[in-house]
Design a protein around this motif. Structure first.
Motif, mmCIF file in Angstrom:
data_model
loop_
_atom_site.group_PDB
_atom_site.id
_atom_site.type_symbol
_atom_site.label_atom_id
_atom_site.label_comp_id
_atom_site.label_asym_id
_atom_site.label_seq_id
_atom_site.Cartn_x
_atom_site.Cartn_y
_atom_site.Cartn_z
ATOM 1 N N GLU A 327 0.825 -1.208 0.000
ATOM 2 C CA GLU A 327 0.000 0.000 0.000
ATOM 3 C C GLU A 327 0.857 1.255 0.000
ATOM 4 N N LEU A 328 1.891 1.296 0.829
ATOM 5 C CA LEU A 328 2.724 2.486 0.872
ATOM 6 C C LEU A 328 3.520 2.666 -0.411
ATOM 7 N N ARG A 329 3.941 1.576 -1.024
ATOM 8 C CA ARG A 329 4.607 1.696 -2.323
ATOM 9 C C ARG A 329 3.648 2.224 -3.377
ATOM 10 N N ALA A 330 2.392 1.789 -3.283
ATOM 11 C CA ALA A 330 1.376 2.294 -4.218
ATOM 12 C C ALA A 330 1.162 3.789 -4.024
ATOM 13 N N LEU A 331 1.111 4.233 -2.773
ATOM 14 C CA LEU A 331 0.934 5.659 -2.508
ATOM 15 C C LEU A 331 2.134 6.460 -3.006
ATOM 16 N N GLU A 332 3.314 5.920 -2.835
ATOM 17 C CA GLU A 332 4.512 6.608 -3.330
ATOM 18 C C GLU A 332 4.483 6.731 -4.845
ATOM 19 N N THR A 333 3.996 5.685 -5.516
ATOM 20 C CA THR A 333 3.897 5.729 -6.974
ATOM 21 C C THR A 333 2.860 6.745 -7.433
ATOM 22 N N ALA A 334 1.695 6.727 -6.791
ATOM 23 C CA ALA A 334 0.583 7.576 -7.228
ATOM 24 C C ALA A 334 0.723 9.021 -6.780
ATOM 25 N N LEU A 335 1.327 9.242 -5.613
ATOM 26 C CA LEU A 335 1.374 10.586 -5.033
ATOM 27 C C LEU A 335 2.756 11.205 -5.061
ATOM 28 N N GLY A 336 3.762 10.431 -5.415
ATOM 29 C CA GLY A 336 5.116 10.956 -5.457
ATOM 30 C C GLY A 336 5.619 11.349 -4.081
ATOM 31 N N THR A 337 6.436 12.395 -4.029
ATOM 32 C CA THR A 337 7.016 12.828 -2.759
ATOM 33 C C THR A 337 5.954 13.326 -1.785
ATOM 34 N N ARG A 338 4.787 13.692 -2.303
ATOM 35 C CA ARG A 338 3.693 14.166 -1.457
ATOM 36 C C ARG A 338 3.225 13.080 -0.492
ATOM 37 N N SER A 339 3.429 11.815 -0.834
ATOM 38 C CA SER A 339 2.944 10.708 -0.003
ATOM 39 C C SER A 339 3.569 10.723 1.390
ATOM 40 N N ALA A 340 4.769 11.255 1.515
ATOM 41 C CA ALA A 340 5.439 11.305 2.817
ATOM 42 C C ALA A 340 4.925 12.440 3.689
ATOM 43 N N GLU A 341 4.191 13.383 3.093
ATOM 44 C CA GLU A 341 3.750 14.569 3.824
ATOM 45 C C GLU A 341 2.308 14.479 4.310
ATOM 46 N N ILE A 342 1.507 13.610 3.699
ATOM 47 C CA ILE A 342 0.076 13.541 3.999
ATOM 48 C C ILE A 342 -0.145 12.714 5.261
ATOM 49 N N PRO A 343 -0.888 13.226 6.239
ATOM 50 C CA PRO A 343 -1.169 12.436 7.445
ATOM 51 C C PRO A 343 -1.954 11.162 7.098
ATOM 52 N N ILE A 344 -1.480 10.042 7.617
ATOM 53 C CA ILE A 344 -2.077 8.737 7.338
ATOM 54 C C ILE A 344 -2.577 8.130 8.645
ATOM 55 N N THR A 345 -3.758 7.535 8.588
ATOM 56 C CA THR A 345 -4.232 6.743 9.727
ATOM 57 C C THR A 345 -4.810 5.437 9.204
ATOM 58 N N ALA A 346 -4.862 4.439 10.061
ATOM 59 C CA ALA A 346 -5.432 3.137 9.713
ATOM 60 C C ALA A 346 -6.423 2.761 10.804
ATOM 61 N N THR A 347 -7.697 3.008 10.550
ATOM 62 C CA THR A 347 -8.708 2.816 11.597
ATOM 63 C C THR A 347 -9.046 1.355 11.857
ATOM 64 N N LYS A 348 -8.576 0.452 11.009
ATOM 65 C CA LYS A 348 -8.772 -0.970 11.301
ATOM 66 C C LYS A 348 -8.051 -1.372 12.581
ATOM 67 N N SER A 349 -7.084 -0.585 13.004
ATOM 68 C CA SER A 349 -6.404 -0.874 14.274
ATOM 69 C C SER A 349 -7.375 -0.786 15.442
ATOM 70 N N ALA A 350 -8.486 -0.044 15.267
ATOM 71 C CA ALA A 350 -9.492 0.084 16.318
ATOM 72 C C ALA A 350 -10.726 -0.761 16.050
ATOM 73 N N THR A 351 -11.183 -0.782 14.800
ATOM 74 C CA THR A 351 -12.427 -1.478 14.468
ATOM 75 C C THR A 351 -12.236 -2.948 14.158
ATOM 76 N N GLY A 352 -11.008 -3.370 13.853
ATOM 77 C CA GLY A 352 -10.815 -4.654 13.203
ATOM 78 C C GLY A 352 -11.112 -4.509 11.725
ATOM 79 N N HIS A 353 -10.924 -5.582 10.987
ATOM 80 C CA HIS A 353 -11.100 -5.569 9.532
ATOM 81 C C HIS A 353 -12.487 -6.116 9.199
ATOM 82 N N LEU A 354 -13.383 -5.220 8.769
ATOM 83 C CA LEU A 354 -14.751 -5.614 8.437
ATOM 84 C C LEU A 354 -14.884 -6.139 7.009
ATOM 85 N N LEU A 355 -13.775 -6.460 6.376
ATOM 86 C CA LEU A 355 -13.761 -7.098 5.057
ATOM 87 C C LEU A 355 -14.602 -6.292 4.059
ATOM 88 N N GLY A 356 -15.613 -6.899 3.465
ATOM 89 C CA GLY A 356 -16.392 -6.218 2.441
ATOM 90 C C GLY A 356 -17.131 -4.997 2.924
#
Length: 424
Positions: A327-356
């Motif tokens: 995922e992070l490699r994909a963001l680096e490809t799509a967003l370039g150097t901007r990918s390192a500057e954008i705040p990222i969060t992953a809410t599955k760390s709290a909710t778990g992975h609800l799949l579909g």
């Protein structure tokens, strides 16, 4: 304004998740950095190699659905109805007694569409029918299976509940199902096939069979029974896999002019959508996140924005070694150097992975993030494996936000990305 140029807005949201039995409860729990992951309740989980997950707790189906109907449905369908009702009530198109609600659709019935987004549908129905058949033979097989046992059954049920005669169907793309459902709803309105679309993400694979299979694949985080809230560790160097969750969430989409005509107040705009496939492997993502990068790039182009316009990313972030890296490699490809500057969060760390269902839940959280101007934290990110990126950890971060990118990627290389924008 031509149909092709129509803006699509969100006017209602609902949720029944491990983090809360409403949209507000779910948001408040996640924003506060509280985990919904725990040891699974039920003797059927006792012998499994992984016994943690995020369950829906305290839900009373009879508060939302007639008992005669509720007993025919799988739990996931009951959650879907409750979440859909909440979204419709917030949008002020549903009122009155939940047992017999009054419906005032925002458009003509044939212009109102329903999408049930799910990776697996009501799996309990088939499992229960199989047990009944093996125990009692053909005559013991439930008559309800052909009616309520398919992935599209919730869409049909809701169309009858709301007396909508537009398209009602299921969309399935494994863990990207929710985002794909949102995107297809966007397109349906934008290009004139509907004026409003109710998208309901729903999933309940939190059963011994699916848990055993995913544990055998080594997809799930093992060994956290003594500290289950520490199990989901997106982007952390000590991540070991994802934590399975179950639940449902609903979002009502409307054409801007449809909402305006009835004085509805938009919560946010659904501005862009991109989808692609890795075409690489049944379970593993492409090492460089090729499909994910394409989906992000297409989403930005669809919304008419550049990487500089993206203020925050709600990452797919499941906590698998390969998935987080791709995922992070994909963001680096799509967003370039901007990918390192954008705040990222992953809410599955709290909710778990609800799949579909995850894509709709996370779109809901993205809308709340825009409204509250608070980015929820990523839990358990103690040793970032990717130190060059700006991860939000510890507690929610206040920020001026106008756009949020929400990623959903799944087995089979499915990718779905949506862009939410603050309503101006």
């Amino acid at each position: 304004m031509t149909r092709e140029a129509r803006r699509v807005v969100i006017t209602g949201m609902g949720a029944v998740t491990p983090s809360g039995l409403s949209a507000a409860e779910t948001w408040n729990t996640v924003a506060a950095g509280r985990s919904a992951i725990d040891v699974l309740e039920g003797s059927e989980f006792a012998d499994l190699p992984v016994r943690i997950g995020a369950q829906v707790r305290g839900f009373n189906p009879e508060a939302a659905i007639k008992k005669a109907v509720a007993r025919r449905l799988s739990p996931v369908q009951r959650w879907a109805v409750a979440a859909a009702d909440e979204a419709m009530r917030q949008a002020e198109v549903l009122a009155g007694d939940p047992q017999a609600p009054q419906v005032h659709l925002p458009t003509a019935p044939h212009r109102f569409s329903i999408i049930a987004a799910t990776g697996s549908g009501p799996v309990e129905a088939m499992q229960q029918a199989t047990r009944s058949y093996l125990d009692g033979g053909p005559r013991a097989t439930p008559l309800s299976l052909p009616i309520y046992g398919a992935p599209d059954a919730a869409a049909a049920l809701l169309s009858q509940r709301y007396q909508s005669t537009g398209q009602a169907q299921a969309i399935s793309a494994t863990c990207a199902s929710g985002a794909v459902g949102m995107g297809e709803g966007l397109r349906r309105i934008r290009h004139g096939y509907a004026d409003a679309v109710l998208v309901v993400g729903m999933e309940d694979c939190l059963d011994p069979i699916h848990l055993a299979a995913n544990a055998t694949l080594r997809s799930l985080a093992p060994g956290y029974e003594d500290d289950p809230t520490a199990a989901s560790r997106p982007f952390d160097a000590d991540r070991k896999g994802f934590v399975m969750a179950a639940g449902a969430s609903a979002i009502l989409l409307e054409a801007e002019e449809t909402a305006h005509a009835r004085d509805a107040v938009p919560l946010a705009q659904l501005a862009g959508y991109g989808a692609a496939s890795d075409a690489y492997h049944p379970t593993a993502p492409h090492p460089d996140g090729a499909g994910a990068a394409a989906a992000v790039t297409d989403c930005l182009a669809d919304a008419g924005v550049t990487p500089d316009d993206v203020d925050h990313i709600n990452a797919h972030g499941t906590g698998t070694v390969q998935g987080d890296t791709a995922e992070l490699r994909a963001l680096e490809t799509a967003l370039g150097t901007r990918s390192a500057e954008i705040p990222i969060t992953a809410t599955k760390s709290a909710t778990g992975h609800l799949l579909g269902a995850g894509g709709v839940v996370e779109a809901l959280l993205a809308v709340c993030t825009l409204q509250q101007r608070r980015i929820p934290p990523t839990l358990n990110l103690d040793r970032p494996d990717f130190p060059d990126h700006d991860f939000v950890t510890g507690e929610a971060r206040s920020a001026e936000l106008d756009t949020v990118l929400s990623n959903s990627f799944g087995f089979g290389g499915h990718s779905g990305v949506v862009l939410l924008r603050r309503w101006q």
